[in-house]
Write a protein that holds these residues in place. Structure first.
Motif, PDB file in Angstrom:
ATOM      1  N   TYR A 138       0.231  -4.011  -5.645  1.00 29.23           N
ATOM      2  CA  TYR A 138       1.183  -4.973  -5.077  1.00 29.23           C
ATOM      3  C   TYR A 138       2.579  -4.370  -5.132  1.00 29.23           C
ATOM      4  N   ALA A 139       3.225  -4.307  -3.995  1.00 30.51           N
ATOM      5  CA  ALA A 139       4.607  -3.828  -3.907  1.00 30.51           C
ATOM      6  C   ALA A 139       5.437  -4.921  -3.248  1.00 30.51           C
ATOM      7  N   GLY A 140       6.291  -5.532  -4.026  1.00 37.01           N
ATOM      8  CA  GLY A 140       7.142  -6.593  -3.498  1.00 37.01           C
ATOM      9  C   GLY A 140       8.534  -6.072  -3.185  1.00 37.01           C
ATOM     10  N   GLY A 141       9.166  -6.686  -2.211  1.00 37.06           N
ATOM     11  CA  GLY A 141      10.528  -6.295  -1.868  1.00 37.06           C
ATOM     12  C   GLY A 141      11.079  -7.152  -0.752  1.00 37.06           C
ATOM     13  N   HIS A 169      12.159   2.105   1.879  1.00 36.34           N
ATOM     14  CA  HIS A 169      11.066   1.128   1.901  1.00 36.34           C
ATOM     15  C   HIS A 169       9.748   1.824   2.251  1.00 36.34           C
ATOM     16  N   LEU A 170       9.801   2.664   3.264  1.00 39.80           N
ATOM     17  CA  LEU A 170       8.605   3.381   3.698  1.00 39.80           C
ATOM     18  C   LEU A 170       8.051   4.245   2.566  1.00 39.80           C
ATOM     19  N   ASN A 171       8.940   4.927   1.844  1.00 40.86           N
ATOM     20  CA  ASN A 171       8.513   5.784   0.740  1.00 40.86           C
ATOM     21  C   ASN A 171       7.853   4.979  -0.381  1.00 40.86           C
ATOM     22  N   ILE A 172       8.409   3.829  -0.705  1.00 43.41           N
ATOM     23  CA  ILE A 172       7.814   2.979  -1.749  1.00 43.41           C
ATOM     24  C   ILE A 172       6.392   2.591  -1.351  1.00 43.41           C
ATOM     25  N   PHE A 191       3.903  -2.435  -8.429  1.00 46.08           N
ATOM     26  CA  PHE A 191       4.838  -1.342  -8.190  1.00 46.08           C
ATOM     27  C   PHE A 191       6.261  -1.899  -8.128  1.00 46.08           C
ATOM     28  N   LYS A 192       7.176  -1.209  -8.810  1.00 46.30           N
ATOM     29  CA  LYS A 192       8.562  -1.678  -8.897  1.00 46.30           C
ATOM     30  C   LYS A 192       9.493  -0.475  -8.900  1.00 46.30           C
ATOM     31  N   GLY A 193      10.700  -0.665  -8.389  1.00 45.78           N
ATOM     32  CA  GLY A 193      11.716   0.385  -8.428  1.00 45.78           C
ATOM     33  C   GLY A 193      12.130   0.660  -9.870  1.00 45.78           C
ATOM     34  N   ASP A 194      12.448   1.926 -10.172  1.00 41.01           N
ATOM     35  CA  ASP A 194      12.750   2.286 -11.557  1.00 41.01           C
ATOM     36  C   ASP A 194      14.098   1.774 -12.057  1.00 41.01           C
ATOM     37  N   ASP A 195      14.819   1.057 -11.199  1.00 40.48           N
ATOM     38  CA  ASP A 195      16.053   0.427 -11.672  1.00 40.48           C
ATOM     39  C   ASP A 195      15.726  -0.698 -12.665  1.00 40.48           C
ATOM     40  N   TRP A 196      14.478  -1.150 -12.699  1.00 40.06           N
ATOM     41  CA  TRP A 196      14.041  -2.171 -13.660  1.00 40.06           C
ATOM     42  C   TRP A 196      13.548  -1.558 -14.966  1.00 40.06           C
ATOM     43  N   LYS A 197      13.172  -0.278 -14.936  1.00 38.26           N
ATOM     44  CA  LYS A 197      12.548   0.360 -16.100  1.00 38.26           C
ATOM     45  C   LYS A 197      13.491   0.323 -17.300  1.00 38.26           C
ATOM     46  N   GLY A 198      12.970  -0.185 -18.408  1.00 39.88           N
ATOM     47  CA  GLY A 198      13.758  -0.248 -19.640  1.00 39.88           C
ATOM     48  C   GLY A 198      14.731  -1.413 -19.708  1.00 39.88           C
ATOM     49  N   GLU A 225      -1.209  -3.219 -14.626  1.00 36.80           N
ATOM     50  CA  GLU A 225      -0.388  -2.047 -14.933  1.00 36.80           C
ATOM     51  C   GLU A 225       0.893  -2.102 -14.100  1.00 36.80           C
ATOM     52  N   VAL A 226       2.033  -1.764 -14.707  1.00 32.06           N
ATOM     53  CA  VAL A 226       3.302  -1.698 -13.973  1.00 32.06           C
ATOM     54  C   VAL A 226       3.631  -0.219 -13.770  1.00 32.06           C
ATOM     55  N   VAL A 227       3.844   0.163 -12.522  1.00 36.62           N
ATOM     56  CA  VAL A 227       4.177   1.539 -12.171  1.00 36.62           C
ATOM     57  C   VAL A 227       5.549   1.521 -11.502  1.00 36.62           C
TER      58      VAL A 227
END
Length: 173
Positions: free
Chosen positions: A20-23, A32-35, A105-112, A129-131
């Motif tokens: 699942y990729a939300g946005g 967006h295409l790359n994600i 799937f989430k952008g790494d701006d959320w990581k940490g 799993e969160v990637v």
């Protein structure tokens, strides 16, 4: 009969992994295409959740440039995407309950971040799993929106100057 790791893996491998990729996918661009491309490379079936106009206004403080129906249509035509849904819940677990998936799937701006840690913990409890993927810094809808606003402001200013000049010519004539 004793279960071996090979047997366990074969059973798991028989079931497709759903991602699942939300946005927002507003002002759709290469980031967006790359994600979506990267997400699809890590699952068998990809669901793209397109955030609703009301949710975007609530979370980002602004309505999208492209309305939800059009964003859904655009994303549905991306080859990597198997299914598109409107994301209408702030609670990501509510989205998961409505349409279960194995990987988020989430952008790494959320990581940490505090939000990212809460998300990981909540999803871990249900086996998701969160990637994280690298955030596309060079291109973003926010930057594109700012550029459009600047062009619009400049255009409006130019139109205003032309109106002022015409009024001046009429008054002098």
């Amino acid at each position: 009969m004793e279960t071996t790791p090979a047997t366990t893996n074969a059973t798991t491998a028989d079931r497709p992994r759903i991602g699942y990729a939300g946005g927002a996918f507003d002002l759709f661009h290469v980031g967006h295409l790359n994600i979506l491309r990267h997400a699809k490379s890590q699952c068998d079936y990809l669901i793209a959740g397109v955030v609703s106009d009301d949710m975007l206004e609530q979370t980002k403080g602004a309505r999208p440039v492209v309305p939800l129906a059009e964003r859904l249509e655009i994303v549905s035509h991306i080859d990597f995407v198997n299914e598109v849904i409107a994301e209408v819940e702030l609670d990501k677990l509510a989205t998961w309950r409505a349409r279960p998936f194995d990987i988020y799937f989430k952008g790494d701006d959320w990581k940490g971040s505090e939000k990212g840690i809460r998300l990981e913990k909540a999803f871990a409890e249900v086996g998701v799993e969160v990637v994280y993927f690298p955030y596309t810094v060079a291109t973003s809808s926010t930057v594109l929106r700012r550029a459009l606003r600047a062009l619009n402001d400049r255009s409006a200013g130019s139109a205003s100057n032309k109106t002022d000049e015409s009024a001046l010519v009429r008054n002098e004539g």
